[in-house]
Scaffold this motif. Sequence first.
Motif, PDB file in Angstrom:
ATOM      1  N   ASP A 149     -13.580 -44.138  23.024  1.00  0.00           N
ATOM      2  CA  ASP A 149     -12.923 -43.002  22.157  1.00  0.00           C
ATOM      3  C   ASP A 149     -13.026 -41.620  23.331  1.00  0.00           C
ATOM      4  OD1 ASP A 149     -15.581 -42.864  23.188  1.00  0.00           O
ATOM      5  OD2 ASP A 149     -16.433 -41.783  20.938  1.00  0.00           O
ATOM      6  N   ARG A 150     -12.553 -42.210  24.325  1.00  0.00           N
ATOM      7  CA  ARG A 150     -12.615 -41.185  25.159  1.00  0.00           C
ATOM      8  C   ARG A 150     -11.205 -41.492  26.349  1.00  0.00           C
ATOM      9  NH1 ARG A 150     -13.807 -36.676  23.602  1.00  0.00           N
ATOM     10  NH2 ARG A 150     -13.708 -35.958  26.108  1.00  0.00           N
ATOM     11  N   ILE A 151     -10.472 -42.664  26.023  1.00  0.00           N
ATOM     12  CA  ILE A 151      -9.502 -43.416  27.446  1.00  0.00           C
ATOM     13  C   ILE A 151      -8.425 -42.409  26.384  1.00  0.00           C
ATOM     14  CG2 ILE A 151      -7.554 -44.594  27.812  1.00  0.00           C
ATOM     15  CD1 ILE A 151      -9.776 -46.536  28.225  1.00  0.00           C
ATOM     16  N   LEU A 152      -7.350 -41.775  27.294  1.00  0.00           N
ATOM     17  CA  LEU A 152      -5.838 -42.020  27.013  1.00  0.00           C
ATOM     18  C   LEU A 152      -4.803 -42.784  27.242  1.00  0.00           C
ATOM     19  CD1 LEU A 152      -5.651 -37.936  25.950  1.00  0.00           C
ATOM     20  CD2 LEU A 152      -6.004 -39.535  24.271  1.00  0.00           C
ATOM     21  N   ILE A 153      -3.834 -43.047  27.455  1.00  0.00           N
ATOM     22  CA  ILE A 153      -2.845 -44.170  27.757  1.00  0.00           C
ATOM     23  C   ILE A 153      -1.168 -42.137  28.180  1.00  0.00           C
ATOM     24  CG2 ILE A 153      -3.533 -46.009  27.314  1.00  0.00           C
ATOM     25  CD1 ILE A 153      -1.132 -45.581  25.159  1.00  0.00           C
ATOM     26  N   GLU A 154      -0.961 -42.709  29.486  1.00  0.00           N
ATOM     27  CA  GLU A 154       0.235 -41.767  30.151  1.00  0.00           C
ATOM     28  C   GLU A 154       1.432 -42.588  31.290  1.00  0.00           C
ATOM     29  OE1 GLU A 154       0.304 -39.477  33.421  1.00  0.00           O
ATOM     30  OE2 GLU A 154      -2.342 -38.939  32.660  1.00  0.00           O
ATOM     31  N   THR A 155       2.565 -42.279  30.983  1.00  0.00           N
ATOM     32  CA  THR A 155       3.188 -42.523  31.505  1.00  0.00           C
ATOM     33  C   THR A 155       3.628 -42.073  32.861  1.00  0.00           C
ATOM     34  OG1 THR A 155       5.786 -42.168  31.092  1.00  0.00           O
ATOM     35  CG2 THR A 155       4.725 -44.231  30.184  1.00  0.00           C
ATOM     36  N   ASP A 156       3.369 -40.608  33.053  1.00  0.00           N
ATOM     37  CA  ASP A 156       4.100 -39.339  34.258  1.00  0.00           C
ATOM     38  C   ASP A 156       5.347 -39.652  34.081  1.00  0.00           C
ATOM     39  OD1 ASP A 156       3.446 -36.962  35.939  1.00  0.00           O
ATOM     40  OD2 ASP A 156       2.671 -38.283  37.436  1.00  0.00           O
ATOM     41  N   CYS A 157       6.248 -40.325  33.753  1.00  0.00           N
ATOM     42  CA  CYS A 157       7.496 -40.806  34.007  1.00  0.00           C
ATOM     43  C   CYS A 157       8.558 -39.470  34.510  1.00  0.00           C
ATOM     44  CB  CYS A 157       8.663 -41.374  32.940  1.00  0.00           C
ATOM     45  SG  CYS A 157       8.268 -40.454  31.426  1.00  0.00           S
ATOM     46  N   PRO A 158       9.285 -39.529  35.167  1.00  0.00           N
ATOM     47  CA  PRO A 158      10.109 -40.798  35.674  1.00  0.00           C
ATOM     48  C   PRO A 158       8.798 -41.097  36.772  1.00  0.00           C
ATOM     49  CG  PRO A 158      10.916 -38.823  37.043  1.00  0.00           C
ATOM     50  CD  PRO A 158      10.382 -38.864  35.914  1.00  0.00           C
ATOM     51  N   TYR A 159       8.010 -40.859  37.245  1.00  0.00           N
ATOM     52  CA  TYR A 159       7.284 -41.661  38.411  1.00  0.00           C
ATOM     53  C   TYR A 159       6.267 -42.424  37.931  1.00  0.00           C
ATOM     54  CZ  TYR A 159       8.367 -36.551  39.573  1.00  0.00           C
ATOM     55  OH  TYR A 159       9.394 -35.167  39.129  1.00  0.00           O
ATOM     56  N   LEU A 160       5.945 -43.352  39.249  1.00  0.00           N
ATOM     57  CA  LEU A 160       4.076 -44.066  38.899  1.00  0.00           C
ATOM     58  C   LEU A 160       4.882 -45.256  37.499  1.00  0.00           C
ATOM     59  CD1 LEU A 160       1.495 -41.300  38.468  1.00  0.00           C
ATOM     60  CD2 LEU A 160       1.877 -42.937  41.044  1.00  0.00           C
ATOM     61  N   ALA A 161       6.064 -45.508  37.879  1.00  0.00           N
ATOM     62  CA  ALA A 161       6.284 -47.050  36.810  1.00  0.00           C
ATOM     63  C   ALA A 161       4.987 -48.312  37.248  1.00  0.00           C
ATOM     64  CB  ALA A 161       7.805 -47.668  36.928  1.00  0.00           C
ATOM     65  N   PRO A 162       4.585 -48.497  35.706  1.00  0.00           N
ATOM     66  CA  PRO A 162       3.631 -49.521  36.061  1.00  0.00           C
ATOM     67  C   PRO A 162       4.025 -50.907  37.062  1.00  0.00           C
ATOM     68  CG  PRO A 162       4.048 -49.242  33.716  1.00  0.00           C
ATOM     69  CD  PRO A 162       4.798 -48.270  34.725  1.00  0.00           C
ATOM     70  N   HIS A 163       3.677 -51.731  36.326  1.00  0.00           N
ATOM     71  CA  HIS A 163       4.119 -53.303  37.482  1.00  0.00           C
ATOM     72  C   HIS A 163       4.400 -53.794  35.998  1.00  0.00           C
ATOM     73  CE1 HIS A 163       3.625 -57.205  39.186  1.00  0.00           C
ATOM     74  NE2 HIS A 163       3.656 -57.696  38.134  1.00  0.00           N
ATOM     75  N   PRO A 164       5.950 -54.695  36.066  1.00  0.00           N
ATOM     76  CA  PRO A 164       6.414 -55.161  36.967  1.00  0.00           C
ATOM     77  C   PRO A 164       7.477 -53.787  37.653  1.00  0.00           C
ATOM     78  CG  PRO A 164       7.454 -55.856  35.072  1.00  0.00           C
ATOM     79  CD  PRO A 164       6.368 -55.244  34.516  1.00  0.00           C
ATOM     80  N   TYR A 165       7.390 -52.620  36.944  1.00  0.00           N
ATOM     81  CA  TYR A 165       8.676 -52.051  37.656  1.00  0.00           C
ATOM     82  C   TYR A 165       8.300 -51.048  38.497  1.00  0.00           C
ATOM     83  CZ  TYR A 165      10.488 -53.509  32.574  1.00  0.00           C
ATOM     84  OH  TYR A 165      10.554 -54.518  31.765  1.00  0.00           O
ATOM     85  N   ARG A 166       7.506 -51.202  39.324  1.00  0.00           N
ATOM     86  CA  ARG A 166       6.595 -50.716  40.108  1.00  0.00           C
ATOM     87  C   ARG A 166       7.779 -49.580  41.003  1.00  0.00           C
ATOM     88  NH1 ARG A 166       1.257 -51.321  43.928  1.00  0.00           N
ATOM     89  NH2 ARG A 166       1.552 -49.166  44.620  1.00  0.00           N
ATOM     90  N   GLY A 167       7.807 -48.939  41.632  1.00  0.00           N
ATOM     91  CA  GLY A 167       8.867 -48.645  42.078  1.00  0.00           C
ATOM     92  C   GLY A 167      10.047 -47.748  41.973  1.00  0.00           C
ATOM     93  N   LYS A 168      10.188 -48.627  40.611  1.00  0.00           N
ATOM     94  CA  LYS A 168      12.415 -47.529  39.705  1.00  0.00           C
ATOM     95  C   LYS A 168      11.485 -46.749  39.003  1.00  0.00           C
ATOM     96  CE  LYS A 168      13.304 -53.062  40.112  1.00  0.00           C
ATOM     97  NZ  LYS A 168      13.687 -54.125  39.365  1.00  0.00           N
ATOM     98  N   ARG A 169      12.502 -46.298  37.688  1.00  0.00           N
ATOM     99  CA  ARG A 169      12.437 -45.627  37.474  1.00  0.00           C
ATOM    100  C   ARG A 169      10.971 -45.660  36.363  1.00  0.00           C
ATOM    101  NH1 ARG A 169      16.859 -42.908  33.384  1.00  0.00           N
ATOM    102  NH2 ARG A 169      16.088 -44.831  32.138  1.00  0.00           N
ATOM    103  N   ASN A 170      10.078 -44.925  35.951  1.00  0.00           N
ATOM    104  CA  ASN A 170       9.518 -45.219  35.003  1.00  0.00           C
ATOM    105  C   ASN A 170       9.977 -44.353  33.550  1.00  0.00           C
ATOM    106  OD1 ASN A 170       6.835 -45.581  33.362  1.00  0.00           O
ATOM    107  ND2 ASN A 170       5.237 -44.312  34.520  1.00  0.00           N
ATOM    108  N   GLU A 171       9.517 -44.619  32.060  1.00  0.00           N
ATOM    109  CA  GLU A 171       9.920 -44.271  30.861  1.00  0.00           C
ATOM    110  C   GLU A 171       8.845 -44.881  29.894  1.00  0.00           C
ATOM    111  OE1 GLU A 171      13.382 -47.275  28.697  1.00  0.00           O
ATOM    112  OE2 GLU A 171      13.552 -46.614  30.354  1.00  0.00           O
TER     113      GLU A 171
END
Length: 255
Positions: free
Chosen positions: A196-218
Amino acid sequence: MLFDTHAHLNADDYRDDLEEVIERAGNAGVSDIVVVGFDRPTIERTMELVEKYDHIYGCIGWHPVDAVDCTEEDLQWIEQLCKHPKIVAYGEIGLDYHWDKSPKDVQQRLFREQIRLAKKLRLPIAIHTRDAMEDTVTILKEEHAEEVGGIMHCFSGSVETARECMKMNFYISLGGPVTFKNAKRPKAVAKEVPLDRILIETDCPYLAPHPYRGKRNEPAYVKLVAEQIADIKGVPFKELAEATTKNAKLLFGIE
């Protein structure tokens, strides 16, 4: 459905294919997105996006890296824009000691001013902190930021610091780094912070998750963040998705 609580769809990175990016997000189960504006051009673009798309909301403020450029007129302008019904948070604001464009004292002064402004507007705060966690937490406490609470955006601190922030009425938001193989801190935080205290985000276009690390995030990739946290916590994906969306809507006052 998933809620990407921190995206920069106002960035030039999406100039050529924004419609496709938004469509992919919907196909991935993303029902809502908060777009964050942090200077004049990105705030103006945020306002355009919240007007155009029903499921896009705005969070606006002045970024600490550019604190030296912020004028009283800028803050008055932001205050007026914050009265728009689809501006659901104030930020991203905070401290960034990684870059040296704005002196620490200038950043700290602007941070305090904007916390006070957010309290006046009764908006939750989205916090950016880089290489400055101790000073950030100290100022949040001294300015009684718990009165409005908010989000520790893309949280990179320790479990102990996460607990301190939660005591101040802040949610802990995790993004792409929680999926990185050697990211021990975010994984430990994901395990310890209650649902009940967690949120999720992308911060796109930065910090793409695995397996897209280093690419444009969305925003579509926020599903990968949710899947990783669900796995770490040992809960079904559906439960994690529902909890984080409920948390976001409660914080942002979205029905």
